[in-house]
Design an enzyme around this catalytic site. Structure first.
Site, PDB file in Angstrom:
ATOM      1  N   HIS A 179       0.838  -1.210   0.000  1.00 58.28           N
ATOM      2  CA  HIS A 179       0.000   0.000   0.000  1.00 58.28           C
ATOM      3  C   HIS A 179       0.874   1.262   0.000  1.00 58.28           C
ATOM      4  O   HIS A 179       0.455   2.328   0.445  1.00 58.28           O
ATOM      5  CB  HIS A 179      -0.936   0.040   1.215  1.00 58.28           C
ATOM      6  CG  HIS A 179      -1.982  -1.021   1.219  1.00 58.28           C
ATOM      7  ND1 HIS A 179      -2.430  -1.597   2.388  1.00 58.28           N
ATOM      8  CD2 HIS A 179      -2.673  -1.615   0.229  1.00 58.28           C
ATOM      9  CE1 HIS A 179      -3.351  -2.499   2.118  1.00 58.28           C
ATOM     10  NE2 HIS A 179      -3.512  -2.531   0.801  1.00 58.28           N
ATOM     11  N   LEU A 209      -7.122   1.538   5.573  1.00 58.89           N
ATOM     12  CA  LEU A 209      -8.129   0.528   5.892  1.00 58.89           C
ATOM     13  C   LEU A 209      -9.091   0.361   4.727  1.00 58.89           C
ATOM     14  O   LEU A 209      -9.880   1.263   4.411  1.00 58.89           O
ATOM     15  CB  LEU A 209      -8.919   0.927   7.146  1.00 58.89           C
ATOM     16  CG  LEU A 209      -8.096   1.153   8.423  1.00 58.89           C
ATOM     17  CD1 LEU A 209      -8.988   1.644   9.557  1.00 58.89           C
ATOM     18  CD2 LEU A 209      -7.356  -0.117   8.822  1.00 58.89           C
ATOM     19  N   GLY A 212      -8.019  -4.631   2.012  1.00 65.78           N
ATOM     20  CA  GLY A 212      -6.692  -4.850   2.558  1.00 65.78           C
ATOM     21  C   GLY A 212      -6.379  -3.729   3.530  1.00 65.78           C
ATOM     22  O   GLY A 212      -6.791  -2.589   3.312  1.00 65.78           O
ATOM     23  N   ARG A 241      -8.087 -11.741   4.595  1.00 63.19           N
ATOM     24  CA  ARG A 241      -6.759 -12.166   5.034  1.00 63.19           C
ATOM     25  C   ARG A 241      -6.661 -12.122   6.558  1.00 63.19           C
ATOM     26  O   ARG A 241      -7.188 -11.212   7.190  1.00 63.19           O
ATOM     27  CB  ARG A 241      -5.692 -11.274   4.402  1.00 63.19           C
ATOM     28  CG  ARG A 241      -5.394 -11.625   2.960  1.00 63.19           C
ATOM     29  CD  ARG A 241      -4.570 -10.553   2.280  1.00 63.19           C
ATOM     30  NE  ARG A 241      -5.407  -9.474   1.769  1.00 63.19           N
ATOM     31  CZ  ARG A 241      -4.947  -8.346   1.245  1.00 63.19           C
ATOM     32  NH1 ARG A 241      -3.652  -8.131   1.180  1.00 63.19           N
ATOM     33  NH2 ARG A 241      -5.778  -7.420   0.797  1.00 63.19           N
ATOM     34  N   ASP A 282     -17.239  -7.550   3.465  1.00 62.07           N
ATOM     35  CA  ASP A 282     -17.466  -6.119   3.302  1.00 62.07           C
ATOM     36  C   ASP A 282     -17.849  -5.516   4.654  1.00 62.07           C
ATOM     37  O   ASP A 282     -18.818  -5.941   5.281  1.00 62.07           O
ATOM     38  CB  ASP A 282     -18.568  -5.864   2.272  1.00 62.07           C
ATOM     39  CG  ASP A 282     -18.624  -4.402   1.837  1.00 62.07           C
ATOM     40  OD1 ASP A 282     -18.953  -3.559   2.684  1.00 62.07           O
ATOM     41  OD2 ASP A 282     -18.361  -4.121   0.659  1.00 62.07           O
ATOM     42  N   LEU A 283     -17.091  -4.508   5.091  1.00 57.16           N
ATOM     43  CA  LEU A 283     -17.318  -3.944   6.418  1.00 57.16           C
ATOM     44  C   LEU A 283     -18.701  -3.332   6.557  1.00 57.16           C
ATOM     45  O   LEU A 283     -19.278  -3.324   7.649  1.00 57.16           O
ATOM     46  CB  LEU A 283     -16.255  -2.892   6.731  1.00 57.16           C
ATOM     47  CG  LEU A 283     -16.272  -2.442   8.193  1.00 57.16           C
ATOM     48  CD1 LEU A 283     -15.471  -3.397   9.059  1.00 57.16           C
ATOM     49  CD2 LEU A 283     -15.758  -1.024   8.366  1.00 57.16           C
ATOM     50  N   ARG A 284     -19.248  -2.823   5.467  1.00 56.56           N
ATOM     51  CA  ARG A 284     -20.594  -2.246   5.546  1.00 56.56           C
ATOM     52  C   ARG A 284     -21.611  -3.289   5.975  1.00 56.56           C
ATOM     53  O   ARG A 284     -22.504  -3.011   6.795  1.00 56.56           O
ATOM     54  CB  ARG A 284     -20.967  -1.634   4.181  1.00 56.56           C
ATOM     55  CG  ARG A 284     -20.152  -0.404   3.828  1.00 56.56           C
ATOM     56  CD  ARG A 284     -20.281  -0.027   2.362  1.00 56.56           C
ATOM     57  NE  ARG A 284     -19.633  -1.014   1.480  1.00 56.56           N
ATOM     58  CZ  ARG A 284     -19.425  -0.827   0.190  1.00 56.56           C
ATOM     59  NH1 ARG A 284     -19.805   0.309  -0.381  1.00 56.56           N
ATOM     60  NH2 ARG A 284     -18.827  -1.751  -0.543  1.00 56.56           N
ATOM     61  N   GLY A 330     -10.966   3.215   1.815  1.00 59.79           N
ATOM     62  CA  GLY A 330     -12.419   3.109   1.851  1.00 59.79           C
ATOM     63  C   GLY A 330     -13.014   3.067   3.236  1.00 59.79           C
ATOM     64  O   GLY A 330     -13.974   3.792   3.545  1.00 59.79           O
ATOM     65  N   GLY A 332     -11.223   3.598   6.211  1.00 60.73           N
ATOM     66  CA  GLY A 332     -10.654   4.682   7.006  1.00 60.73           C
ATOM     67  C   GLY A 332     -11.313   6.016   6.753  1.00 60.73           C
ATOM     68  O   GLY A 332     -11.468   6.833   7.664  1.00 60.73           O
TER      69      GLY A 332
END
Length: 398
Positions: A179, A209, A212, A241, A282-284, A330, A332
């Protein structure tokens, strides 16, 4: 000069058509949730905006859709591929061979292919993007910008593993970091901002964040440590991961549970992390289910936040203090919940979050700390595509 930027992530493609040196973004968009039936696709120009939810099974299909729209009779913004002078590709792993922006040749593609084992979620997608772009933009120079480049300033004490020396000298086994394009961009933006408000900017921790995740210690503008290592698989908890794991677990799975090495590799890279804990990557989705009381989703969020806090503490020790922490990418940039959770109970490090500022959504760099906070807390939108365009343009000129 028109430059197409292709940034293929593990489950996403971000793209831009940028005019250089004006840095004008002529077209931009992204695809996320690649591999699902509910992939999100966006395409935006000054005149048109397209948003669709549709199945995009892989990166090749996504890239072909993007290129077709760029030359579409109704919504396209180029008449033909001859208008494109260069295509800049984000490539995650450059190993020990690539520390600078590089013109892509057959030999370079072969080296990227050989590094696929070290970045199995990324380098194959990058290579696919390069091959498709070569077929479409036949007259353009194809140029690679490597994520590992920014981390080449890590000192030996940080990048060397405590294993026999010959594994480094003969086989180049070391921590490389990833990154880097994002960490470089946001750290430079953060330093410019802190200098403009007369704040200290010596010791910065940048927290990337997304699907990855990684965290970098930046001292005097240079990377001195980073959470990822030989591959992009360790460090923070990620979408699919595992992040940090005791290596004995791998031996136990192989020797006692009957897993093959390929099985373990697939599990740790594609079936672990938030997906392994919750069934969602997906965090959402995870945040929404946690609000409904899903225990596994709550636990996954807590584990994610706990790991980030551990690294902040470690890097604060390594740099003898923190002047600022930076959230980007995305999650963060968009998850006020994650930012709030990371900053909670961090007064010892001089971190005090302003919850009202934290809820504000903006595409601009902003402070979200209280006026009494000794450590600045910044949200800095990353722009890997612009950073890639700058590096591609510099290479062509020189």
């Amino acid at each position: 000069m028109k430059i197409v930027i292709i940034n293929s992530g593990s489950s996403s493609i971000k793209y831009q058509l940028i005019d250089m040196p004006t840095q004008e973004v002529i077209c931009s968009g992204m695809i996320d949730r690649i591999g699902l039936d509910t992939s999100n696709f966006t395409y935006k120009t000054n005149k048109d905006s397209i948003e669709e939810i549709l199945p995009i099974p892989n990166h090749k299909v996504g890239l072909e859709k993007i290129s077709n729209l760029l030359m579409d009779e109704k919504v396209g913004i180029i008449k033909g591929t001859a208008e494109i002078e260069a295509v800049g590709h984000r490539v995650v792993h450059g190993g020990s061979l690539f520390s600078d922006t590089t013109l892509i040749t057959e030999e370079v593609k072969q080296e990227i292919r050989q590094l696929c084992d070290l970045a199995p979620l990324h380098n194959p997608a990058h290579l696919e993007g390069i091959i498709v772009a070569e077929q479409i933009f036949t007259n353009a120079k194809q140029i690679a910008v490597f994520d590992t480049a920014f981390h080449q300033t890590m000192p030996e004490v940080a990048y060397k593993y405590a294993i026999p020396n010959y594994l480094l000298t003969e086989h180049k086994i070391r921590a490389y970091g990833f990154h880097g394009t994002s960490h470089k961009y946001v750290s430079e933006k953060a330093i410019d901002y802190l200098e403009s408000v007369n704040s200290l900017c010596t010791n910065i921790i940048t927290i990337h964040l997304g699907n990855g995740c990684s965290i970098t210690a930046v001292k005097d503008g240079k990377c001195i440590d980073h959470s990822m290592g030989f591959s992009p698989g360790n460090g923070l908890v990620m979408g699919t991961r595992s992040g940090d794991i005791d290596q004995a677990v791998i031996f136990y799975m192989v020797n006692s549970l009957g897993y093959s090495l390929n099985d373990v590799n697939t599990m740790l890279n594609k079936q672990s992390g938030m997906l392994g804990i919750t069934g969602h990557s997906d965090l959402r989705d995870i945040e929404a289910n946690a609000e409904k009381g899903d225990a596994n989703c709550k636990l996954a969020l807590d584990m994610n936040v706990y790991r980030i806090k551990k690294y902040i503490g470690a890097y604060a020790a390594a740099m003898n203090g923190i002047d600022a922490i930076v959230f980007t990418a995305g999650i963060g940039e968009n998850s006020s919940f994650i930012r709030k959770s990371v900053c909670k109970d961090m007064e010892f490090f001089g971190i005090e979050l302003d919850e009202t500022k934290n809820e504000i959504r903006s595409k601009e760099i902003r402070e979200i700390n209280t006026g009494n906070s000794k450590t600045k807390v910044l949200v800095v939108p990353t722009n890997e595509e612009l950073e890639i365009a700058n590096q591609v343009y510099d290479l062509i000129l020189n």
